[in-house]
Design a protein around this motif. Structure first.
Motif, PDB file in Angstrom:
ATOM      1  N   LYS A 123      28.972  -2.710  -2.772  1.00 29.11           N
ATOM      2  CA  LYS A 123      27.626  -3.169  -2.428  1.00 29.11           C
ATOM      3  C   LYS A 123      26.598  -2.792  -3.484  1.00 29.11           C
ATOM      4  O   LYS A 123      25.438  -3.171  -3.389  1.00 29.11           O
ATOM      5  CB  LYS A 123      27.209  -2.607  -1.062  1.00 29.11           C
ATOM      6  CG  LYS A 123      28.051  -3.131   0.089  1.00 29.11           C
ATOM      7  CD  LYS A 123      27.586  -2.554   1.423  1.00 29.11           C
ATOM      8  CE  LYS A 123      28.430  -3.083   2.584  1.00 29.11           C
ATOM      9  NZ  LYS A 123      28.238  -4.517   2.800  1.00 29.11           N
ATOM     10  N   SER A 162      17.945 -10.865  -1.048  1.00 27.54           N
ATOM     11  CA  SER A 162      19.356 -11.240  -1.131  1.00 27.54           C
ATOM     12  C   SER A 162      19.490 -12.687  -1.581  1.00 27.54           C
ATOM     13  O   SER A 162      18.541 -13.279  -2.106  1.00 27.54           O
ATOM     14  CB  SER A 162      20.046 -11.003   0.222  1.00 27.54           C
ATOM     15  OG  SER A 162      19.379 -11.702   1.243  1.00 27.54           O
ATOM     16  N   THR A 204      16.359  -7.844  -7.191  1.00 28.24           N
ATOM     17  CA  THR A 204      17.083  -8.210  -5.980  1.00 28.24           C
ATOM     18  C   THR A 204      17.779  -6.949  -5.464  1.00 28.24           C
ATOM     19  O   THR A 204      17.842  -5.932  -6.165  1.00 28.24           O
ATOM     20  CB  THR A 204      18.129  -9.310  -6.251  1.00 28.24           C
ATOM     21  OG1 THR A 204      19.117  -8.809  -7.174  1.00 28.24           O
ATOM     22  CG2 THR A 204      17.492 -10.557  -6.839  1.00 28.24           C
ATOM     23  N   THR A 226      21.063  -6.997  -3.844  1.00 35.77           N
ATOM     24  CA  THR A 226      22.503  -7.097  -3.634  1.00 35.77           C
ATOM     25  C   THR A 226      23.213  -7.566  -4.894  1.00 35.77           C
ATOM     26  O   THR A 226      22.619  -8.219  -5.767  1.00 35.77           O
ATOM     27  CB  THR A 226      22.829  -8.092  -2.499  1.00 35.77           C
ATOM     28  OG1 THR A 226      22.438  -9.420  -2.897  1.00 35.77           O
ATOM     29  CG2 THR A 226      22.100  -7.716  -1.215  1.00 35.77           C
ATOM     30  N   SER A 271      23.286 -11.433  -5.084  1.00 38.91           N
ATOM     31  CA  SER A 271      22.030 -12.055  -5.512  1.00 38.91           C
ATOM     32  C   SER A 271      21.827 -11.870  -7.011  1.00 38.91           C
ATOM     33  O   SER A 271      21.267 -12.750  -7.684  1.00 38.91           O
ATOM     34  CB  SER A 271      20.850 -11.481  -4.728  1.00 38.91           C
ATOM     35  OG  SER A 271      20.792 -10.081  -4.838  1.00 38.91           O
TER      36      SER A 271
END
Length: 438
Positions: free
Chosen positions: A36, A65, A90, A92, A95
């Protein structure tokens, strides 16, 4: 709660965040271990810049995201035409991939700093943004307060407040007002969102419509599309996209109900979170259905029941394989997912009744006949069966969806108009900087 008390609470939040800062390392490490966080760039989450600051004015744009990122890409491209530097953050890994694919090195991408004073301060000390543009519903108290303390104009674009968020903020109305007074402008998605922001103390507020309507349809790899189309042939298809826990099983049960009526039926299931794919494949296979996983390159054979779309960034591929799409997070979860992408890709849209987060988009599609809401699994099976059986009705829904999207366009132009008073001084500053540098 008085305004003074609200500000005291926010000051306490600031100091609590500073105290908690040394403890976040294990949290970021855990997220990194699960894919992540970008292992090579996780220092950016602590506000440590990965790039030098460019000369001249800088606009900081944040999109949380993938959905928010795709929504702001046309806005970013329009602002780039003014000749102003953009730092786009961003939250993530996926993204970040979208930013790289769509914008490349035209902007500077960074991961957004954690909403803790040391991280935010370090980020702002380096980038020194002249304007901050925040997309949708990203309300980070520390970031807002730090920008406010530095007198950096903050504009919330494509602003949205879900029923749950609005109820939560209303219980803390004075804190909301103390935060939102730092925003120079709120550009809301809908009249309902606009009224909610005003009720919480935001001023001024204008309404633009949804920026996601002004995006291009999701792209597709034509070679991959051709390969899958040849494998599917003339088999009837339908898709369940952006599904959440429980909805994949519902889709599999609908398939089991309908496959005898519609010979060769192929069901396409695209979970919102592909990391659940392994468990989903076992679960659906355990129901006696044959599953082909896109991530593994499985071939779609004549006996394949379900294509599991367990990849990232290929929604444009999956939607081009069907004319019927159920949009998830609407039967077993609440809030719904964006129905505009399937509508703009010539697809009849179905969804459960829990679509509060995209209320206006669904209402417009329902009014035009471009979408239909279903109560439960049996009603979904009935709707899919009807659309597979009735080509005229299916194509009428598809045409209504496209027409509705076309009618809703214009949010980008309205947003740029609202941003103009904040961007134009930076354009002048950038030109003067360029002239003095020659």
């Amino acid at each position: 709660m008085s305004g003074r008390w609200a500000r005291t609470m926010l000051s306490a939040y600031r100091f609590a965040g500073a105290a908690a800062y040394p403890l976040v390392g294990p949290y970021v490490a855990w997220r990194t271990s699960r894919g992540k966080e970008d292992r090579n760039r996780r220092r950016e989450r602590y506000g440590v810049a990965g790039r030098p600051r460019p000369e001249g004015p800088v606009i900081w744009i944040h999109a949380a995201s993938v959905g928010e990122t795709l929504a702001v890409v046309p806005l970013v491209e329009s602002i780039l035409d003014y000749g102003v530097n953009i730092v786009l953050t961003t939250g993530t890994v996926t993204s970040a991939q979208v930013v790289d694919e769509r914008l490349g090195d035209r902007i500077i991408h960074q991961y957004v700093p954690l909403d803790l004073k040391p991280a935010v301060s370090r980020f702002l000390d380096h980038w020194k943004p002249d304007l901050a543009i925040i997309a949708e519903s990203e309300i980070w108290p520390m970031t807002i307060l730090e920008l406010g303390a530095r007198h950096v104009p903050q504009v919330l674009v494509n602003g949205r407040l879900s029923d749950r968020s609005f109820t939560s903020w209303k219980k803390r109305a004075n804190i909301a007002e103390a935060l939102f007074e730092n925003l120079a402008h709120v550009v809301a998605q809908s009249d309902v969102d606009g009224e909610r922001f005003r009720a919480l103390g935001a001023r001024p507020v204008t309404v633009s419509g949804n920026l996601k309507v002004d995006t291009n349809p999701p792209p597709v790899d034509l070679r991959a599309l051709g390969t899958l189309q040849r494998q599917i042939g003339d088999r009837p298809t339908w898709a369940a996209i952006s599904t959440h826990d429980g909805e994949e099983v519902v889709a599999a049960e609908v398939h089991a109900t309908l496959h005898r009526r519609h010979h060769g039926l192929l069901t396409i299931v695209v979970p919102r979170h592909p990391d659940r794919a392994e468990a989903l494949a076992l679960q659906i296979s355990g129901m006696g259905l044959k599953v082909a996983r896109r991530s593994k390159g499985d071939r779609i054979g004549g006996d394949t029941d379900v294509l599991l779309g367990d990849t990232i960034g290929e929604m444009g591929l999956y939607l081009r394989l069907t004319e019927i799409a159920f949009v998830g997070r609407s039967l077993t979860s609440e809030g719904g997912q964006n129905p505009l992408e399937p509508a703009m890709l010539d697809t009849a849209v179905l969804a459960g009744r829990n679509v509060q987060n995209f209320r206006e988009a669904y209402q417009r599609l329902l009014d035009s006949g471009g979408a239909k809401l279903v109560r439960d699994r049996d009603m979904l099976a009935g709707a899919v069966n009807f659309l597979l059986t009735n080509e005229v009705a299916r194509h009428e829904m598809m045409a209504a969806g496209i027409a509705t999207v076309d009618e809703m366009r214009g949010a980008l132009a309205r947003t740029l108009k609202s941003l103009e008073p904040y961007i134009q001084p930076l354009v002048v500053k950038a030109r003067l900087k360029g002239a003095n540098g020659r």
